[in-house]
Design an enzyme around this catalytic site. Structure first.
Site, PDB file in Angstrom:
ATOM      1  N   PRO A  25     -40.955 -45.275 -28.167  1.00  0.00           N
ATOM      2  CA  PRO A  25     -40.339 -45.969 -27.026  1.00  0.00           C
ATOM      3  C   PRO A  25     -41.061 -47.278 -26.725  1.00  0.00           C
ATOM      4  O   PRO A  25     -42.291 -47.301 -26.661  1.00  0.00           O
ATOM      5  CB  PRO A  25     -40.521 -44.963 -25.873  1.00  0.00           C
ATOM      6  CG  PRO A  25     -41.656 -44.081 -26.294  1.00  0.00           C
ATOM      7  CD  PRO A  25     -41.602 -44.019 -27.785  1.00  0.00           C
ATOM      8  N   GLN A 101     -35.668 -42.295 -23.194  1.00  0.00           N
ATOM      9  CA  GLN A 101     -36.937 -41.966 -22.540  1.00  0.00           C
ATOM     10  C   GLN A 101     -36.786 -42.159 -21.024  1.00  0.00           C
ATOM     11  O   GLN A 101     -36.500 -43.263 -20.552  1.00  0.00           O
ATOM     12  CB  GLN A 101     -38.094 -42.832 -23.052  1.00  0.00           C
ATOM     13  CG  GLN A 101     -39.427 -42.274 -22.542  1.00  0.00           C
ATOM     14  CD  GLN A 101     -40.627 -43.141 -22.783  1.00  0.00           C
ATOM     15  OE1 GLN A 101     -40.593 -44.338 -22.481  1.00  0.00           O
ATOM     16  NE2 GLN A 101     -41.696 -42.571 -23.321  1.00  0.00           N
ATOM     17  N   HIS A 176     -41.110 -39.102 -20.042  1.00  0.00           N
ATOM     18  CA  HIS A 176     -42.284 -39.974 -20.208  1.00  0.00           C
ATOM     19  C   HIS A 176     -43.392 -39.469 -19.283  1.00  0.00           C
ATOM     20  O   HIS A 176     -43.475 -39.870 -18.114  1.00  0.00           O
ATOM     21  CB  HIS A 176     -41.897 -41.408 -19.862  1.00  0.00           C
ATOM     22  CG  HIS A 176     -42.939 -42.430 -20.225  1.00  0.00           C
ATOM     23  ND1 HIS A 176     -44.205 -42.095 -20.645  1.00  0.00           N
ATOM     24  CD2 HIS A 176     -42.890 -43.790 -20.207  1.00  0.00           C
ATOM     25  CE1 HIS A 176     -44.897 -43.202 -20.869  1.00  0.00           C
ATOM     26  NE2 HIS A 176     -44.115 -44.240 -20.611  1.00  0.00           N
ATOM     27  N   ALA A 178     -46.615 -39.805 -20.055  1.00  0.00           N
ATOM     28  CA  ALA A 178     -47.813 -40.409 -20.661  1.00  0.00           C
ATOM     29  C   ALA A 178     -48.186 -41.706 -19.952  1.00  0.00           C
ATOM     30  O   ALA A 178     -47.565 -42.104 -18.965  1.00  0.00           O
ATOM     31  CB  ALA A 178     -47.534 -40.682 -22.144  1.00  0.00           C
ATOM     32  N   TYR A 181     -48.359 -43.158 -15.965  1.00  0.00           N
ATOM     33  CA  TYR A 181     -47.241 -43.225 -15.017  1.00  0.00           C
ATOM     34  C   TYR A 181     -47.138 -41.923 -14.208  1.00  0.00           C
ATOM     35  O   TYR A 181     -48.066 -41.110 -14.213  1.00  0.00           O
ATOM     36  CB  TYR A 181     -45.953 -43.604 -15.762  1.00  0.00           C
ATOM     37  CG  TYR A 181     -46.092 -44.977 -16.388  1.00  0.00           C
ATOM     38  CD1 TYR A 181     -46.276 -46.095 -15.584  1.00  0.00           C
ATOM     39  CD2 TYR A 181     -46.107 -45.138 -17.770  1.00  0.00           C
ATOM     40  CE1 TYR A 181     -46.464 -47.361 -16.146  1.00  0.00           C
ATOM     41  CE2 TYR A 181     -46.283 -46.397 -18.343  1.00  0.00           C
ATOM     42  CZ  TYR A 181     -46.458 -47.505 -17.523  1.00  0.00           C
ATOM     43  OH  TYR A 181     -46.638 -48.745 -18.063  1.00  0.00           O
TER      44      TYR A 181
HETATM   45  C1  FMN Z   1     -43.912 -53.877 -26.206  1.00  0.00           C
HETATM   46  C2  FMN Z   1     -44.314 -52.439 -25.978  1.00  0.00           C
HETATM   47  C3  FMN Z   1     -43.647 -51.695 -25.006  1.00  0.00           C
HETATM   48  C4  FMN Z   1     -43.963 -50.346 -24.818  1.00  0.00           C
HETATM   49  N1  FMN Z   1     -43.237 -49.596 -23.919  1.00  0.00           N
HETATM   50  C5  FMN Z   1     -43.397 -48.257 -23.855  1.00  0.00           C
HETATM   51  C6  FMN Z   1     -42.508 -47.444 -23.092  1.00  0.00           C
HETATM   52  O1  FMN Z   1     -41.551 -47.920 -22.476  1.00  0.00           O
HETATM   53  N2  FMN Z   1     -42.740 -46.114 -23.089  1.00  0.00           N
HETATM   54  C7  FMN Z   1     -43.787 -45.542 -23.760  1.00  0.00           C
HETATM   55  O2  FMN Z   1     -43.953 -44.320 -23.709  1.00  0.00           O
HETATM   56  N3  FMN Z   1     -44.625 -46.290 -24.502  1.00  0.00           N
HETATM   57  C8  FMN Z   1     -44.431 -47.617 -24.588  1.00  0.00           C
HETATM   58  N4  FMN Z   1     -45.235 -48.367 -25.428  1.00  0.00           N
HETATM   59  C9  FMN Z   1     -46.230 -47.701 -26.279  1.00  0.00           C
HETATM   60  C10 FMN Z   1     -45.627 -47.413 -27.661  1.00  0.00           C
HETATM   61  O3  FMN Z   1     -44.649 -46.386 -27.575  1.00  0.00           O
HETATM   62  C11 FMN Z   1     -46.704 -46.963 -28.645  1.00  0.00           C
HETATM   63  O4  FMN Z   1     -47.386 -45.855 -28.097  1.00  0.00           O
HETATM   64  C12 FMN Z   1     -47.709 -48.054 -28.972  1.00  0.00           C
HETATM   65  O5  FMN Z   1     -47.052 -49.245 -29.351  1.00  0.00           O
HETATM   66  C13 FMN Z   1     -48.655 -47.602 -30.087  1.00  0.00           C
HETATM   67  O6  FMN Z   1     -47.943 -47.328 -31.275  1.00  0.00           O
HETATM   68  P1  FMN Z   1     -48.006 -48.368 -32.509  1.00  0.00           P
HETATM   69  O7  FMN Z   1     -49.465 -48.519 -32.843  1.00  0.00           O
HETATM   70  O8  FMN Z   1     -47.236 -47.716 -33.615  1.00  0.00           O
HETATM   71  O9  FMN Z   1     -47.409 -49.663 -32.036  1.00  0.00           O
HETATM   72  C14 FMN Z   1     -44.976 -49.738 -25.597  1.00  0.00           C
HETATM   73  C15 FMN Z   1     -45.670 -50.503 -26.548  1.00  0.00           C
HETATM   74  C16 FMN Z   1     -45.327 -51.830 -26.738  1.00  0.00           C
HETATM   75  C17 FMN Z   1     -46.057 -52.619 -27.808  1.00  0.00           C
END
Ligand code: FMN
Length: 364
Positions: A25, A101, A176, A178, A181
């Site tokens: 997400p 989500q 969500h 995690a 929040y």
């Molecule tokens: C631009 C951006 C927005 C994100 N928004 C959310 C979100 O809305 N909900 C969530 O659970 N995690 C969010 N995350 C965390 C990502 O789901 C993920 O845990 C994080 O990018 C690490 O994974 P990666 O190393 O594969 O990028 C966000 C991350 C990024 C970079």
């Protein structure tokens, strides 16, 4: 042809994923419209990434008070449900599978979003973070401690949002819980100093999550519900972990076994925690033996490390965030060992196509 486990199909209850690559997400803040709804533009973004085994949408707000970031789509109004229908139809047209989500930011918000009213949280403790509002970055405030009535209403909001997700054509939902929040604020003592049934003991701090899950009975099959947790989050999003943190997550993960969920989605630590004795630095390894269902792991994976975690049996599926954001055809690129596009950090949350729908595929 591809012996790599990442590319093999995988059965979730009631559905078969094309591969074991999940799009994590990611908030994109592209719903800069008065209704705060997903649009054709949102549909295009998700459709471009429909070759993932499973897509999880950006966090979508379950109610007006759950809002904490600008231009995030919601899932509480009829217009928002109609907006998400465009997305689910576009993804299904490409044989994709997509979960919504469901999000409530709790205290990571600002009165600017609520006509001056205070954000809600388990306890009146300021996270001392920044909230990005229409007026730019604002320091967070001391939130209002949720009353029993506020908690009841919030449970209702999640129930309604789950029903709306089904109406919008989603294949499932992810709660969500995690990243600091609302749910996480109940779990950790730094943000939960309540003295009622929702604070104090491990069981009490976990109660809100299980109350929400229990409320979903009859609204959505549990095998269409995933839960996301970030157990070792520390020093980010207002969270300070302590000795009581991992035990609450162990309790939650074990108890989730009773729910026959679609999956449990865990993230490895966002920051290094190896030096913190009371935290777990290998989340998948630690929690895998406690959970009997399907486990998704996320954070910092590339093709090699994702393959390794699957081969080790520490997770069943791997979620990729930024790699999918910048590479709509990430599956194809991994299969072909092709180079990846570089993500443009400056456009992660800005309106428009740039850094959203304009990342090139291998075909251009
Ligand atoms: C631009 C951006 C927005 C994100 N928004 C959310 C979100 O809305 N909900 C969530 O659970 N995690 C969010 N995350 C965390 C990502 O789901 C993920 O845990 C994080 O990018 C690490 O994974 P990666 O190393 O594969 O990028 C966000 C991350 C990024 C970079």
């Amino acid at each position: 042809m591809y012996s790599n486990k990442l590319f093999s199909s995988y059965k979730l209850p009631g559905m078969t994923l094309k591969n074991r690559m999940v799009m994590a997400p990611m908030t994109q803040s592209r719903s800069d419209n008065p209704e705060k709804k997903a649009t054709e533009f949102t549909a295009e973004y998700y459709q471009q990434r429909a070759s993932a085994g499973l897509l999880i949408t950006e966090g979508t707000n379950v109610s007006p008070i759950s809002v904490g970031y600008i231009n995030v789509p919601g899932i509480f109004s009829p217009q928002q449900v109609a907006g998400w229908k465009l997305v689910t139809e576009a993804v299904h047209a490409k044989d994709g599978i997509i979960f919504a989500q469901l999000w409530h930011v709790g205290r990571i918000s600002h009165p600017d979003f609520h006509n001056g009213a205070l954000p809600l949280a388990p306890s009146a403790i300021n996270p001392n973070e920044k909230s990005f509002t229409e007026n730019g970055f604002q320091p967070t405030v001391t939130p209002k401690e949720m009353t029993a009535e506020d908690i009841k209403q919030t449970i209702e909001d999640f129930k309604k949002a789950a029903a709306n997700a089904i109406e919008a054509g989603f294949d499932g939902i992810e709660i969500h819980a995690a990243n600091g929040y609302l749910f996480h604020q109940f779990f950790n003592t730094c943000s939960n100093q309540r003295t009622d049934d929702y604070g104090g003991s491990i069981e009490n701090r976990a109660r809100f999550l299980f109350d929400v899950l229990d409320a979903l009975e009859g609204v959505i099959d549990f095998n269409k519900v995933g839960v996301r947790l970030n157990p070792s989050l520390h020093g980010a999003f207002g969270m300070q972990a302590d000795e009581e943190t991992i035990p609450v997550f162990e309790y939650i993960v074990k108890r989730l076994n009773d729910y026959n969920l679609s999956y449990l989605h865990l993230t490895e630590p966002f920051t290094p925690v190896a030096d913190i004795s009371f935290l777990v630095s290998e989340v998948a390894k630690h929690f895998r033996p406690l959970y009997k269902g399907i486990l998704i792991i996320n954070k910092g994976f590339d093709k090699a490390s994702a393959t390794a975690v699957l081969e080790a049996g520490d997770a069943d599926l791997v979620a990729f965030g930024v790699p999918f954001l910048a590479n709509p055809d990430l599956v194809e690129r991994f299969k072909k060992e092709a180079p990846l596009n570089k993500p443009h950090l400056s456009t992660f949350y800005t309106p428009g196509a740039k850094g959203y729908t304009d990342y090139p595929t291998l075909e251009g």
